[in-house]
Design an enzyme around this catalytic site. Structure first.
Site, PDB file in Angstrom:
ATOM      1  N   ASP A 127      -6.930   1.505   0.927  1.00  0.00           N
ATOM      2  CA  ASP A 127      -7.187   2.217   2.215  1.00  0.00           C
ATOM      3  C   ASP A 127      -8.332   3.260   2.647  1.00  0.00           C
ATOM      4  OD1 ASP A 127      -4.597   1.285   2.867  1.00  0.00           O
ATOM      5  OD2 ASP A 127      -3.589   3.186   2.527  1.00  0.00           O
ATOM      6  N   ARG A 179      -2.406  18.047  -3.060  1.00  0.00           N
ATOM      7  CA  ARG A 179      -3.165  17.595  -2.083  1.00  0.00           C
ATOM      8  C   ARG A 179      -3.924  18.890  -1.294  1.00  0.00           C
ATOM      9  NH1 ARG A 179      -3.031  12.926  -3.541  1.00  0.00           N
ATOM     10  NH2 ARG A 179      -1.857  11.460  -2.110  1.00  0.00           N
ATOM     11  N   ASP A 230       1.553  13.179   3.597  1.00  0.00           N
ATOM     12  CA  ASP A 230       0.148  13.556   3.459  1.00  0.00           C
ATOM     13  C   ASP A 230      -0.817  13.974   4.512  1.00  0.00           C
ATOM     14  OD1 ASP A 230       0.455  13.588   0.617  1.00  0.00           O
ATOM     15  OD2 ASP A 230      -0.197  11.610   0.181  1.00  0.00           O
ATOM     16  N   SER A 264       2.197   1.213  -3.538  1.00  0.00           N
ATOM     17  CA  SER A 264       1.366   2.113  -3.385  1.00  0.00           C
ATOM     18  C   SER A 264       1.425   3.470  -4.282  1.00  0.00           C
ATOM     19  CB  SER A 264       1.514   2.542  -1.972  1.00  0.00           C
ATOM     20  OG  SER A 264       0.752   3.978  -1.568  1.00  0.00           O
TER      21      SER A 264
END
Length: 401
Positions: free
Chosen positions: A16, A97, A126, A178
């Site tokens: 991505d 994150r 996210d 993923s």
């Protein structure tokens, strides 16, 4: 056409984020794109990252080692809290994150950028975690989120786009999972996991052996804590990163830390993921064991209640908020006497608590023992029970019993 002059992209080198580099140039007026990657323990995923970013069209790529900060200032405080999301999830992706996004925003300010970008989808958690952190550190800067704009709708589409623009990627249709990895865990989503009836394929697992293939002989490990912070393994004092790496190796060897979870995302949907958290599972079990000795009943019970809220804050990306900071102050206060050693037996996917000791232990053998002693007078229980049960007795009298 939308416009940006300089964009700092949160970059992993995966499918991505790799295709986002040329996409930004095509759709935002050919801006300079700077990639940023935080080393949080992704291991070989970082190999060749700078070259890959530049081959995709980036002008430069920052790769910073933040493992020490991550373990010391994020993972260990979370461990002290006892936070766990929806009964199973040890929050490995969630807690990472805020640190990534904070440092990304700082670099954007340093570089004079006017935009921040990330590769999170519009369906996931996210996107919230990144953008709320952007608001905390660079509130004036625009956030570019390709997944909410482009017409790419699947990993197949993304692979086609990568091929069309000569973007080097390692993802294939055969390996369609993923994943997110750091020193705390690795997550797996997609592929056969999109049907929660399917058992995960064994070759999907990356860190740990299956419990069936784990050693037939148990192994013991001792973990030492100071004020709720792990400081030693088998009486050898280690720094935060080395300590977690050592426990990851032990836990993975014995098949510890695998969970299969259908969780509730912040955006309102359920998702199915599989997580491997070997060292973190050992630490959580050990920390709980030490708290059994050192926390009084009321503090422990209330701490469990508050930990549930704390887990939600982390999961929802609200690390840099007054409530999270206030709760952390409470948790830190509870850890003053959580100092001691814990012994666990590792065997076939289990981390079993088999011993604990602490200088400030509230466990009193003289009181707890079945042998009669002078400290506790059993006759005192009679009056206590009469007072404690008085509301039940009154209710029974009112009901005519």
């Amino acid at each position: 056409m939308k416009k940006a002059n300089k964009v700092v992209l949160a970059y992993s080198g995966g499918l991505d984020t790799s295709i986002i580099v040329p996409w930004l140039k095509q759709n935002y007026g050919n801006p300079e794109v700077i990639c940023y990657c935080a080393n949080l323990g992704q291991a070989d995923e970082l190999t060749g990252l700078e070259e890959k970013a530049k081959a995709s069209g980036a002008s430069k790529c920052y790769v910073e080692d933040l493992r020490e900060e991550f373990v010391r200032d994020f993972l260990f405080p979370m461990l002290q809290s006892g936070a766990i999301y929806e009964r199973l999830y040890l929050l490995g992706t969630s807690v990472a994150r805020p640190l990534i996004a904070k440092r990304q925003a700082e670099i954007a300010l340093q570089e004079g950028a006017d935009a921040l970008a990330h590769g999170c989808t519009g369906k996931g958690n996210d996107q919230v975690r990144f953008e709320v952190t952007y608001m905390a550190f660079a509130p004036h800067m625009q956030a570019i989120v390709p997944w909410r704009e482009w017409n790419i709708r699947s990993r197949e589409d993304a692979l086609d786009y990568a091929a069309e623009h000569n973007v080097p990627v390692t993802a294939t249709l055969k390996s369609i999972y993923s994943r997110d990895r750091n020193i705390w865990h690795i997550s797996h989503e997609g592929g056969v996991l999109e049907d929660p009836w399917n058992e995960p394929e064994e070759d999907m697992y990356t860190l740990s052996v299956s419990p069936e293939n784990a050693p037939d002989k148990p192994e013991y490990v001792e973990v030492g804590f100071e004020q709720g912070v792990p400081v030693s393994v088998n009486r050898e004092r280690l720094g935060p990163v080395a300590l977690l790496n050592a426990l990851n190796e032990l836990g993975a060897k014995h098949g510890i830390g695998r969970i299969d979870l259908v969780e509730n995302r912040l955006v309102g949907m359920k998702s199915h993921g599989v997580y491997e958290t070997p060292g973190g599972t050992i630490l959580r079990t050990a920390h709980q064991g030490l708290e059994q000795l050192t926390l009084d009943r009321e503090t422990m019970h209330y701490k469990d209640v508050v930990a549930h809220r704390y887990a939600e804050l982390i999961y929802n990306g609200l690390w840099y908020t007054p409530l999270r900071e206030a709760l952390q102050a409470f948790f830190t206060s509870t850890q003053q006497n959580v100092t001691g050693e814990v012994r666990l037996k590792l065997y076939k996917g289990n981390a079993m608590l088999v011993g604990r000791k602490a200088a400030a232990s509230l466990y009193n053998p003289d009181i707890a023992s079945f042998t009669m002693g002078e400290t506790y007078n059993q006759k005192d229980a009679e009056g206590f029970i009469k007072i404690f049960g008085l509301p039940v007795k009154v209710r029974a009298l009112v009901d005519g019993k």
